[in-house]
Design a protein around this motif. Structure first.
Motif, short mmCIF file in Angstrom:
data_model
loop_
_atom_site.label_atom_id
_atom_site.label_comp_id
_atom_site.label_asym_id
_atom_site.label_seq_id
_atom_site.Cartn_x
_atom_site.Cartn_y
_atom_site.Cartn_z
N PRO A 101 0.83 -1.21 0.00
CA PRO A 101 0.00 0.00 0.00
C PRO A 101 0.86 1.26 0.00
CG PRO A 101 -0.77 -1.57 1.65
CD PRO A 101 0.54 -2.09 1.14
N PHE A 102 0.35 2.28 -0.65
CA PHE A 102 1.08 3.54 -0.74
C PHE A 102 1.17 4.20 0.63
CE2 PHE A 102 0.90 8.19 -1.28
CZ PHE A 102 2.10 8.39 -1.96
N ILE A 103 2.33 4.76 0.92
CA ILE A 103 2.53 5.52 2.16
C ILE A 103 2.62 7.00 1.80
CG2 ILE A 103 4.01 5.92 4.16
CD1 ILE A 103 5.02 3.12 3.93
N PHE A 104 1.70 7.79 2.31
CA PHE A 104 1.76 9.23 2.06
C PHE A 104 2.82 9.85 2.96
CE2 PHE A 104 0.37 13.59 2.98
CZ PHE A 104 0.33 14.10 1.69
N ASN A 105 3.77 10.56 2.34
CA ASN A 105 4.85 11.23 3.05
C ASN A 105 5.65 10.24 3.91
OD1 ASN A 105 6.39 13.54 3.65
ND2 ASN A 105 5.31 13.85 5.59
N GLY A 106 6.00 9.11 3.29
CA GLY A 106 6.79 8.12 4.01
C GLY A 106 7.46 7.16 3.03
N GLU A 107 8.26 6.25 3.56
CA GLU A 107 8.98 5.28 2.74
C GLU A 107 9.03 3.94 3.47
OE1 GLU A 107 12.27 7.47 0.01
OE2 GLU A 107 12.77 7.38 2.13
N ARG A 108 9.48 2.92 2.71
CA ARG A 108 9.71 1.59 3.28
C ARG A 108 11.13 1.14 2.93
NH1 ARG A 108 4.35 0.63 1.42
NH2 ARG A 108 2.93 0.13 3.14
N PHE A 109 11.71 0.41 3.86
CA PHE A 109 12.97 -0.29 3.60
C PHE A 109 12.68 -1.77 3.76
CE2 PHE A 109 16.85 -2.34 5.03
CZ PHE A 109 17.75 -1.93 4.07
N CYS A 110 13.01 -2.57 2.72
CA CYS A 110 12.60 -3.97 2.71
C CYS A 110 13.78 -4.93 2.50
CB CYS A 110 11.58 -4.22 1.60
SG CYS A 110 10.06 -3.24 1.74
N LEU A 111 13.68 -6.08 3.12
CA LEU A 111 14.55 -7.22 2.87
C LEU A 111 13.68 -8.38 2.42
CD1 LEU A 111 16.93 -7.12 5.99
CD2 LEU A 111 17.43 -6.34 3.67
N SER A 112 14.24 -9.28 1.63
CA SER A 112 13.46 -10.39 1.09
C SER A 112 14.15 -11.71 1.35
CB SER A 112 13.25 -10.22 -0.43
OG SER A 112 12.59 -9.02 -0.72
N ASP A 113 13.34 -12.77 1.43
CA ASP A 113 13.86 -14.13 1.38
C ASP A 113 13.14 -14.85 0.24
OD1 ASP A 113 11.34 -14.73 2.34
OD2 ASP A 113 12.01 -15.23 4.37
N ARG A 114 13.09 -16.15 0.26
CA ARG A 114 12.51 -16.89 -0.86
C ARG A 114 10.99 -16.79 -0.93
NH1 ARG A 114 15.97 -22.59 -0.89
NH2 ARG A 114 18.01 -21.66 -1.33
N GLU A 115 10.35 -16.39 0.15
CA GLU A 115 8.90 -16.40 0.18
C GLU A 115 8.27 -15.04 0.43
OE1 GLU A 115 7.73 -19.27 3.06
OE2 GLU A 115 8.20 -20.99 1.79
#
Length: 197
Positions: A101-115
């Motif tokens: 979902p879109f974040i108004f006036n914000g950001e996300r930092f993400c890490l991923s694995d296989r799933e």
């Protein structure tokens, strides 16, 4: 002189045959039923299977099987790969192909694995300058000689004194809002759970 009552086609012979047939079937009437094989447009025989509702062609059976497998696959994907949920103390977990979902006036930092993707969200800091800049790739605004990172403004320089969002590395603010970091391996658990003291 032949016995007329036992001659071929006589009533007594027919009754005897009827009694023998009844003894084999337990006295029940048996009616043989033949299912005619239908032919398709090319003259080939088309196998049919009788059901309670009528006749089901082989093509219809394959179609029903494909529909059932598709429904099962969708259910498995929805249960396994989709569904926004809380993970740890700081993160949300998303399916790999899911659009967050879109974040108004914000950001996300993400890490991923296989799933899954594990994302930490934060609000953009308020730039303390007259003409704030915005990164070419989008994201939070920043001021000249500063970096916007993880919801905080950091001045350029100062070495690797910033705790990176991945929970393992050290970061440094460089020109044009670039963040430099060390290359220590990390994991979603390190990023998303509070560290025990």
């Amino acid at each position: 002189m032949p016995n007329k009552r036992n001659a071929v086609g006589s009533p007594s012979r027919a009754m005897g045959k009827k009694r023998r047939t009844s003894s084999r079937t337990g006295g029940k009437k048996v009616q043989s039923e033949e299912i005619a094989q239908k032919k398709d447009g090319a003259g080939r025989k088309r196998h049919v299977k009788k059901t309670k509702e009528g006749y089901l062609s082989q093509e219809q059976g394959y179609k029903m099987l494909r529909i059932s497998l598709t429904v099962i696959l969708v259910i498995v994907l929805l249960e396994k790969s989709y569904g926004r949920e809380q993970y740890g103390d700081y993160c949300e977990r998303f399916g790999l192909d899911e659009i967050e979902p879109f974040i108004f006036n914000g950001e996300r930092f993400c890490l991923s694995d296989r799933e899954y993707k594990y994302c930490k969200s934060y609000n953009c800091p308020t730039p303390d300058c007259t003409y704030p800049l915005r990164p070419a790739t989008g994201g939070c605004q920043y001021c000249k000689d500063y970096c916007s990172y993880g919801g905080i403004m950091y001045p350029i320089g100062g070495g690797f004194s910033i705790n990176c969002l991945d929970g393992s590395n050290r970061c440094a603010c460089s020109t044009n809002n670039r963040i430099l970091k060390t290359r220590i391996g990390t994991s979603p658990r390190r990023m998303c759970f509070k560290k025990l003291t």
